[in-house]
Design a protein around this motif. Structure first.
Motif, mmCIF file in Angstrom:
data_model
loop_
_atom_site.group_PDB
_atom_site.id
_atom_site.type_symbol
_atom_site.label_atom_id
_atom_site.label_comp_id
_atom_site.label_asym_id
_atom_site.label_seq_id
_atom_site.Cartn_x
_atom_site.Cartn_y
_atom_site.Cartn_z
ATOM 1 N N LEU A 152 0.828 -1.206 0.000
ATOM 2 C CA LEU A 152 0.000 0.000 0.000
ATOM 3 C C LEU A 152 0.860 1.254 0.000
ATOM 4 O O LEU A 152 0.344 2.347 -0.170
ATOM 5 N N GLY A 153 2.156 1.103 0.242
ATOM 6 C CA GLY A 153 3.039 2.259 0.184
ATOM 7 C C GLY A 153 3.615 2.660 1.523
ATOM 8 O O GLY A 153 4.403 3.583 1.579
ATOM 9 N N ALA A 154 3.224 1.992 2.598
ATOM 10 C CA ALA A 154 3.845 2.293 3.889
ATOM 11 C C ALA A 154 5.243 1.708 3.856
ATOM 12 O O ALA A 154 5.410 0.503 3.810
ATOM 13 N N THR A 191 7.654 0.142 7.615
ATOM 14 C CA THR A 191 7.512 0.150 9.071
ATOM 15 C C THR A 191 6.632 -0.995 9.585
ATOM 16 O O THR A 191 7.062 -1.740 10.458
ATOM 17 N N ARG A 250 -8.195 2.781 0.694
ATOM 18 C CA ARG A 250 -7.518 2.064 -0.389
ATOM 19 C C ARG A 250 -8.046 0.639 -0.549
ATOM 20 O O ARG A 250 -8.035 0.096 -1.656
ATOM 21 N N LEU A 297 5.670 10.873 0.868
ATOM 22 C CA LEU A 297 4.549 10.095 1.346
ATOM 23 C C LEU A 297 3.697 10.942 2.263
ATOM 24 O O LEU A 297 4.250 11.743 2.989
ATOM 25 N N PRO A 298 2.381 10.801 2.290
ATOM 26 C CA PRO A 298 1.551 9.869 1.543
ATOM 27 C C PRO A 298 1.199 10.324 0.118
ATOM 28 O O PRO A 298 0.245 9.841 -0.438
ATOM 29 N N GLU A 328 7.127 3.565 -5.552
ATOM 30 C CA GLU A 328 7.951 2.390 -5.788
ATOM 31 C C GLU A 328 7.132 1.117 -5.980
ATOM 32 O O GLU A 328 7.467 0.294 -6.822
ATOM 33 N N TRP A 378 7.375 7.695 7.310
ATOM 34 C CA TRP A 378 7.494 6.308 7.771
ATOM 35 C C TRP A 378 6.267 5.850 8.509
ATOM 36 O O TRP A 378 6.270 4.813 9.141
ATOM 37 N N MET A 379 5.202 6.655 8.468
ATOM 38 C CA MET A 379 4.017 6.327 9.256
ATOM 39 C C MET A 379 2.808 5.976 8.405
ATOM 40 O O MET A 379 1.904 5.307 8.862
ATOM 41 N N PHE A 380 2.763 6.481 7.160
ATOM 42 C CA PHE A 380 1.502 6.361 6.428
ATOM 43 C C PHE A 380 1.660 5.609 5.124
ATOM 44 O O PHE A 380 2.687 5.721 4.459
ATOM 45 N N PRO A 381 0.608 4.861 4.733
ATOM 46 C CA PRO A 381 0.583 4.327 3.361
ATOM 47 C C PRO A 381 0.221 5.426 2.371
ATOM 48 O O PRO A 381 -0.102 6.544 2.768
ATOM 49 N N ARG A 382 0.258 5.070 1.097
ATOM 50 C CA ARG A 382 0.098 6.059 0.039
ATOM 51 C C ARG A 382 -1.361 6.132 -0.417
ATOM 52 O O ARG A 382 -2.089 5.148 -0.388
ATOM 53 N N PHE A 383 -1.767 7.314 -0.851
ATOM 54 C CA PHE A 383 -3.086 7.457 -1.464
ATOM 55 C C PHE A 383 -3.063 6.884 -2.869
ATOM 56 O O PHE A 383 -2.003 6.727 -3.468
ATOM 57 N N ARG A 384 -4.270 6.609 -3.389
ATOM 58 C CA ARG A 384 -4.351 6.208 -4.785
ATOM 59 C C ARG A 384 -4.491 7.471 -5.620
ATOM 60 O O ARG A 384 -4.890 8.507 -5.113
#
Lengths: 399, 345
Positions: A151-153, A156, A229, B217-218, B225, B306-312
């Motif tokens: 998901l892109g995190a 961690t 997501r 990020l995010p 990547e 380093w804390m969040f996933p990425r948006f679409r």
């Protein structure tokens, strides 16, 4: 008389047949007039979980066609096993799904025990259940980490997952000498007995795992970005899941109550009180949640198994001859609920020391067959998380 | 010492040159050490050690990395458009450094104002130069003549344009209050109260847009990547890749410096009453305060990564156009209303 299906569908501005081969105008060189872009994701791509390739045709960011291509890691597992003695294939099964060697061992041992009619001592059964459930914890924890990584995190959650996985792998190492390639189960039992120290370490892990899971769930499950997501993405309907013989957490996330631990009650699973979590929507979020819930159930089984663990007894059936092992002619299919789904081994014996036929039913491969159905119409970023939620290990897909 | 200052003071272009040189050196040093800080903080968050082998506490790691990048083979794929391919990393890095020119990073030092160019249209300069940064990324994506960079380039152009609008909207409130586009005047206005307390919504939008503008990020979709391998810089290697890398961190520093100037009182610190009597020390203290605030905001950038996933991609666009853009407009309206009501009749 079967009518041919002639319905068409509009893709990228041109009429294409709904079923059957489609032709694409693929963007190449300076031909920027057409709209479809074919990209090859893999075999060396950061998020395909190994040497797996997807031929994806994109309309903007949307997937209009996806062709999974595998076989890059084909190692001739089945044919080699047909030319090796029964026991010699045991370490080779470790390499199928290299995250869960214990359950692979068990599935193979289970098939051979069925073929040769071998009884397993009670103590060994308990040891197998404990190790299989620990393997399930390892697999699901790492999978959740990998999925959130997809998901892109950036790593961690994955590293938090690996930190806990490491404790369990340490126990496996103390027990079998190897962290991942355990080669631990034998026909009629297991290779070496549990020492009191091993039991103490496993109890310690089981005691402190819930607090890790609580933290992990708190961090991930309610996260807004993860919810937006994952929810409603990559939906797998109940009907399609059954029709394509998907098994394991994937099937249960689509709401089908099918767990081989409950259906077959192999080993001693009828002695434990646990529930089978089911999903409602069959989307990526459900598949993520199913893994969390299954880990809680695994911990339940582990606690009961450690409580009931017999004091004495054999760790392996002493009547089984490991050398010159020749099961009587016949065939057997042994299956267990591996962390990824139904892992089965089909064996035919002609009475010799080599199996006449050796066939693996790999859950990863069969769960992967419906990838295109889940991905069509989704965005390119969703393909990665849908693939991540299927939970594949290429060692098992390609064999 | 005084003679030297006097000598420089009579030649304004020499002052400017010295300031440019010093700021550039500090900026590049800061970029190098932000990379190290990012890696060490990431390690802290992830329960690892991080790079600690080169020099004491890994402090020489940036040097080692720089040498490595310089000595790597300069590979250029055969299918690229050579001119734009080479030009793209430069076009990305230079605007990031140029933007710093109008940011006042201290009060005065020996009578010299601590800002390279005290333009009366400071913020316009920042936005016009920062918009050039997108060309570098789009060119990189396009000139690579490869599919993943192409997708990354397209994403970045759409993302940067969308969020630049929100960013512009968010600072209009600030300038309505201050009544000037000059950055020094903005800092002077915040003598009593930081603007973050007067324009909290504006700050929120600016912060989010800054993340999107710096591709962190995010919102790092041009790079992403996981699906696009490396996005716009997939085909880049050696020092050309390092320039993209430096540009990202330089952009981060500039965005943080902008936030400090616009919302956190610049080089002022209202809660401490003391000021050294010597004007020289006073100036040094102000520069120190500015950079301390800057580093705190950089920490936020690193921490969030380093804390969040990425948006679409579509969610990112929805967020930009359907949430932050109307919010920015509402903020302007509200500020205007309050100003009108407060105005003497």
């Amino acid at each position: 008389m079967i009518q041919p299906i002639t319905e068409t569908i509009e893709i990228g501005g041109s009429e294409q047949p709904l079923y059957g081969p489609r032709s694409y105008q693929v963007l190449s060189g300076n031909d920027l007039g057409s709209q479809l872009l074919e990209i090859s994701m893999g075999p060396h791509h950061p998020s395909t979980h190994g040497v797996f390739r997807m031929d994806v045709v994109l309309d903007g960011e949307e997937v209009v066609k996806l062709k999974p291509v595998f076989g890059y890691l084909h190692r001739n597992h089945e044919k080699i096993a047909e030319n090796a003695s029964y026991l010699a294939s045991m370490p080779y099964t470790d390499r199928l799904d290299y995250f869960c060697s214990m359950t692979n061992n068990w599935a193979y041992a289970h098939a051979v025990e069925k073929l040769a009619g071998i009884k397993v001592p009670e103590r060994a059964e308990y040891m197998r259940v404990i190790l299989a459930e620990l393997t399930r914890l390892v697999n699901h924890t790492a999978l959740v980490g990998f999925l959130v990584n997809d998901l892109g995190a950036l790593g961690t959650p994955l590293i938090y997952a690996f930190r806990e996985r490491e404790n369990i792998l340490d126990v496996f190492e103390a027990l079998s000498g190897a962290r991942m390639m355990c080669n631990y189960m034998r026909f009629g039992g297991v290779r070496v007995d549990f020492t009191p120290d091993i039991l103490k370490r496993i109890t310690h892990i089981v005691d402190r795992y819930p607090s890790f899971l609580a933290e992990f769930e708190k961090l991930l499950v309610g996260n807004d970005i993860i919810m937006s997501r994952c929810q409603g993405v990559g939906v797998l309907t109940k009907e399609l899941a059954i029709a394509s013989s998907v098994t394991g957490p994937m099937l249960r996330a689509s709401g089908v109550d099918y767990d081989i631990r409950k259906v077959d009650k192999y080993g001693i699973y009828d002695r434990f009180d646990f529930r089978v979590p089911l999903g409602d929507h069959g989307d990526v979020y459900d598949r993520l949640m199913i893994r969390f819930l299954e880990m809680h159930e695994s911990l339940k089984i582990l606690r009961q198994a450690l409580k009931q663990f017999p004091q004495g007894g054999e760790h392996i059936n002493p009547e089984v001859k490991l050398r010159n092992f020749r099961p009587k002619a016949g065939e057997a299919y042994g299956r267990i609920e591996s962390p990824k789904g139904e892992l089965g081994f089909y064996l035919i014996s002609t009475g010799g020391n080599l199996p006449y036929r050796y066939r693996v039913r790999p859950p990863s491969l069969i769960n992967l067959t419906i990838l295109e159905d889940m991905c069509l119409g989704e965005k390119v970023a969703d393909v990665i998380i849908i693939l991540g939620s299927v939970d594949i290990v290429l060692g098992e897909v390609d064999r | 010492m005084n003679d030297l200052i006097h000598l420089i003071a009579i030649t304004p272009w020499a002052i400017a040159l010295v300031k440019i040189g010093v700021v550039l050196v500090i900026m590049l040093g800061l970029v190098a050490y932000t990379v190290l800080a990012e890696r060490r903080i990431a390690a802290l968050i992830q329960d690892r050690r991080g790079p600690n082998r080169v020099g004491p506490f890994g402090l020489l790691q940036p040097v080692a990395d720089g040498v490595k990048f310089l000595f790597k083979e300069n590979v250029m794929p055969a299918h690229v458009n050579k001119i734009y391919y080479v030009l793209a990393p430069t076009i990305t890095l230079i605007p990031a450094l140029l933007t710093f020119a109008v940011i006042p990073f201290g009060s005065t030092l020996g009578g010299v104002p601590m800002v390279i160019a005290d333009l009366n249209v400071g913020v316009l300069w920042i936005f016009s130069i920062a918009s050039l940064g997108v060309y570098g990324i789009v060119l990189a994506g396009w000139s690579s003549n490869s599919k993943y960079p192409f997708l990354g380039g397209i994403r970045s152009s759409a993302q940067m344009i969308s969020y630049e609008l929100s960013m512009g909207m968010s600072v209009i409130g600030v300038f309505m209050l201050v009544g000037s586009l000059n950055m020094t005047r903005v800092v002077g206005y915040q003598h009593d109260c930081w603007l973050v307390f007067k324009q909290p919504v504006g700050f929120l939008i600016f912060l989010v847009a800054a993340f999107a503008e710096t591709n962190r990020l995010p919102f790092d979709l041009p790079e992403s990547e996981q699906e696009l391998v490396g996005g716009y810089h997939t085909e880049y290697g050696s020092m050309k890749f390092a320039l993209f890398f430096l540009a990202e961190y330089a952009n981060m520093i500039t965005a943080s410096a902008l936030m400090v100037t616009l919302f956190f009182g610049g080089w002022q610190f209202p809660f401490i009453g003391f000021a050294p009597n010597h004007p020289m020390w006073n100036g040094v203290l102000h520069i120190g305060i500015f950079f301390a605030k800057l580093l705190c905001l950089m920490l936020v950038f690193i921490w969030v990564r380093w804390m969040f996933p990425r948006f679409r991609y579509d969610q990112l666009m929805n967020l930009g156009w359907k949430v932050f853009f109307p919010l920015g407009l509402a903020n302007i309206l509200l500020t205007a209303l309050i100003l009108t009501m407060q105005a003497p009749r």
